[in-house]
Design a protein around this motif. Structure first.
Motif, mmCIF file in Angstrom:
data_model
loop_
_atom_site.group_PDB
_atom_site.id
_atom_site.type_symbol
_atom_site.label_atom_id
_atom_site.label_comp_id
_atom_site.label_asym_id
_atom_site.label_seq_id
_atom_site.Cartn_x
_atom_site.Cartn_y
_atom_site.Cartn_z
ATOM 1 N N UNK A 161 -112.701 -15.939 -28.046
ATOM 2 C CA UNK A 161 -113.406 -17.301 -27.382
ATOM 3 C C UNK A 161 -112.585 -18.505 -28.120
ATOM 4 N N UNK A 162 -112.386 -18.120 -30.295
ATOM 5 C CA UNK A 162 -111.969 -19.119 -30.146
ATOM 6 C C UNK A 162 -110.191 -19.148 -30.095
ATOM 7 N N UNK A 163 -109.967 -18.622 -29.654
ATOM 8 C CA UNK A 163 -108.531 -18.172 -29.198
ATOM 9 C C UNK A 163 -108.433 -18.533 -28.110
ATOM 10 N N UNK A 164 -109.214 -18.899 -26.935
ATOM 11 C CA UNK A 164 -109.017 -19.232 -25.828
ATOM 12 C C UNK A 164 -108.682 -21.105 -26.405
ATOM 13 N N UNK A 165 -109.341 -21.578 -27.544
ATOM 14 C CA UNK A 165 -109.185 -22.973 -27.506
ATOM 15 C C UNK A 165 -107.553 -22.819 -28.204
ATOM 16 N N UNK A 166 -107.649 -22.250 -29.268
ATOM 17 C CA UNK A 166 -106.908 -22.373 -30.883
ATOM 18 C C UNK A 166 -104.979 -21.841 -29.430
ATOM 19 N N UNK A 167 -105.305 -20.733 -29.171
ATOM 20 C CA UNK A 167 -103.791 -20.956 -28.554
ATOM 21 C C UNK A 167 -103.059 -21.741 -27.469
ATOM 22 N N UNK A 168 -104.250 -21.997 -26.913
ATOM 23 C CA UNK A 168 -103.313 -23.898 -26.066
ATOM 24 C C UNK A 168 -102.520 -24.434 -26.729
ATOM 25 N N UNK A 169 -101.963 -24.264 -27.883
ATOM 26 C CA UNK A 169 -101.230 -25.276 -28.597
ATOM 27 C C UNK A 169 -100.197 -25.150 -28.187
ATOM 28 N N UNK B 14 -116.188 -25.230 -35.465
ATOM 29 C CA UNK B 14 -115.287 -25.796 -35.806
ATOM 30 C C UNK B 14 -113.517 -26.350 -34.873
ATOM 31 N N UNK B 15 -113.392 -25.001 -34.107
ATOM 32 C CA UNK B 15 -112.148 -25.029 -33.307
ATOM 33 C C UNK B 15 -112.509 -25.700 -31.994
ATOM 34 N N UNK C 289 -104.758 -30.209 -35.880
ATOM 35 C CA UNK C 289 -104.978 -29.236 -36.373
ATOM 36 C C UNK C 289 -105.132 -29.165 -37.995
ATOM 37 N N UNK C 290 -105.871 -30.033 -38.609
ATOM 38 C CA UNK C 290 -106.629 -29.839 -39.811
ATOM 39 C C UNK C 290 -108.067 -28.960 -39.324
ATOM 40 N N UNK C 291 -108.537 -29.561 -38.269
ATOM 41 C CA UNK C 291 -109.784 -28.675 -37.770
ATOM 42 C C UNK C 291 -109.317 -26.891 -37.460
ATOM 43 N N UNK C 292 -108.414 -26.781 -37.067
ATOM 44 C CA UNK C 292 -108.287 -25.741 -36.763
ATOM 45 C C UNK C 292 -107.934 -24.409 -37.602
ATOM 46 N N UNK C 293 -106.696 -25.360 -38.494
ATOM 47 C CA UNK C 293 -106.410 -24.446 -39.330
ATOM 48 C C UNK C 293 -107.717 -24.614 -40.391
ATOM 49 N N UNK C 294 -108.773 -25.055 -40.441
ATOM 50 C CA UNK C 294 -109.549 -24.706 -41.329
ATOM 51 C C UNK C 294 -110.293 -23.521 -40.102
ATOM 52 N N UNK C 295 -110.438 -23.754 -38.692
ATOM 53 C CA UNK C 295 -110.970 -22.284 -38.067
ATOM 54 C C UNK C 295 -110.509 -21.079 -38.235
#
Length: 493
Positions: free
Chosen positions: A299-307, A373-374, A404-410
């Motif tokens: 679920x985390x990478x579902x959001x994160x990898x859309x960068x 967070x993500x 990207x700051x929020x995603x970094x912390x996540x």
């Protein structure tokens, strides 16, 4: 087990061999993220542009990106098995790097055929390199060593050094001069990583030289049979989807997406069956705990990898990238923001975990927080996207900086800690395969994210709301299930 001695020189307090693996992974990530920063932008670039791309629809490009990225993180299943059972971790990393470099150089050729062939080669090479270099890092530490998490955090910073530099170099060359020149620069990065690997081999002291559990002749033959079945099955599925009216490219992405979603279900069913007769009474509980981590990571990478897809197009189409009246930064450069934050915050997080020691939050807590967070990082983009749709107001780059700051912390809460936990939850003789499963979570998440982004390409606000809301919701679920997850993990913190 390594033969490292206490008297050996260290790398920031860690085994010197970590420096070799650190720089190899840095250059491999340079090559991958350099290509990734360009991929979707190249796919959607019009044919009439002086630097033409493939002129694909945004939704199709997002689906291709998601499915390709999913395939990159699916192939480690085979790569982990090959290392564990056939050639060992060290040779798997070497051959993986060679294939990756070849793939990038194929993409440097100005031909659509070699472009697609190069993407496939990179996916196959990553399958050999990615899980097994992490496995080698894990083997540098004894069980229970409190430096393990900090070592993985340091290793993770090397990944992000490459990720930071790659969009700046490859993105500039690709967008300003020629796409294929940018792809070729990525290949140079992987070649430098291979040189580093050869030079630093002595520091490894035999780590990963031999497979942990050599395969029998029958098991070796079964690998070929499975590969043939998967190939025939994919071809048949592509054919069926084409008959149902899907365009060839869409049929391929859909078929691979289906495969990626089916594989983990089958794999975990097989592992759970095998643990019923295990001599280790904790094996089944640890596998069940890992399933929770797997779902959270997906679920985390579902959001994160859309960068590299949704956020890349947001930067190109919605964000005001003008620095001065005569200069705007390339959209690909925004892909360096998150790695830069990782470089800044990774030592901070590493120091925190070292200082807290056994008092640090458990992995389940870190995962739940990372998901919330993500999710928030995507939900906040509803504001600038709505404004752009209403009256064409372009977003400032600070929206992406905040995301990207929020995603970094996540990411720092979830990724290095999840990777470390995976090396401790893996049953004996299955380290490479469990690390491959860890990366398969990225495959599943990226694939689902790509399909959602493709389906909602005409309504980006809905896309941000759906993906962000799902991440927050699963973070809440993990919070409610935390006591159960901790009990299953046992002494794995």
């Amino acid at each position: 087990m390594s033969t490292l001695t206490p008297a050996e020189k260290t790398f920031f307090g860690h085994p010197r061999a970590l420096s070799t693996l650190f720089f190899v992974e840095m250059w491999e990530r340079f090559s991958y993220y350099g290509m990734r920063a360009l991929l979707v932008l190249y796919l959607v670039q019009p044919l009439t542009d002086p630097n033409p791309g493939l002129a694909l629809d945004d939704g199709v490009a997002k689906a291709i990106y998601g499915t390709y990225s999913g395939l990159v993180y699916l192939t480690p299943l085979a790569g982990g098995w090959i290392a564990d059972r056939l050639i060992g971790l060290r040779r798997a990393v070497l051959w993986g790097g060679i294939v990756i470099a070849g793939g990038h150089f194929l993409m440097a050729v100005p031909s659509e055929a070699t472009f697609w062939l190069g993407l496939v080669a990179i996916a196959l090479g990553t399958g050999l390199l990615k899980p097994n270099i992490s496995g080698m890092v894990g083997k540098l530490y004894t069980e229970g060593d409190d430096k393990r998490d900090a070592g993985f955090s340091l290793f993770y910073m090397g990944i992000n050094l490459g990720s930071f530099a790659a969009p700046l170099v490859c993105g500039w060359l690709g967008q300003q001069y020629d796409w294929h020149l940018g792809f070729g620069a990525a290949g140079v990065g992987m070649t430098l990583g291979l040189v580093q690997y050869a030079i630093g081999r002595r520091r490894l002291h035999g780590v990963g030289d031999q497979p942990d559990l050599p395969a029998t002749g029958r098991e070796r033959r079964s690998l070929g049979v499975v590969a043939a079945i998967v190939g025939v099955g994919l071809a048949a599925l592509v054919g069926l989807l084409s008959l149902l009216g899907q365009a060839p490219v869409t049929a391929v992405t859909s078929a691979v997406a289906i495969l990626i979603l089916v594989v983990p279900v089958w794999y975990f069913w097989r592992i759970l069956r095998s643990t019923r007769d295990s001599a280790d009474p904790t094996a089944r509980r640890r596998v069940t705990a890992f399933i929770w981590l797997f779902l959270g990571a997906a679920v985390f990478w579902m959001v994160f990898e859309q960068s590299g897809s949704t956020l890349s197009l947001f930067a190109e189409q919605v964000t005001n990238l003008a620095v001065t009246s005569g200069f705007s930064i390339p959209a690909s450069w925004t892909q360096s923001i998150e790695p830069l934050f990782i470089i800044v915050f990774a030592p901070v997080f590493s120091a925190i975990w070292l200082r807290w020691g056994d008092r640090a939050p458990r992995t389940s807590v870190k995962f739940a927080a990372a998901l919330v967070i993500v999710g928030i990082s995507f939900l906040i983009l509803i504001v600038p996207m709505s404004a752009y749709q209403d009256d064409g107001t372009r977003a400032t780059v600070w929206w992406l900086v905040a995301v990207y700051l929020l995603q970094t912390w996540g990411e720092l809460l979830l990724s290095p800690n999840g990777l470390s936990a995976t090396t401790r939850l893996a049953p004996t003789g299955s380290l490479g395969q469990f690390l491959a499963l860890w990366f398969l979570a990225t495959s599943v998440g990226t694939t689902i994210g790509g399909q959602i982004a493709s389906a909602t390409a005409d309504d980006p606000v809905l896309s941000f709301a759906l993906c962000g809301g799902l991440a927050v919701a699963f973070g809440v679920v993990m919070t409610l299930a935390m006591r159960r997850i901790n009990a299953l993990m046992g002494d794995v913190h």
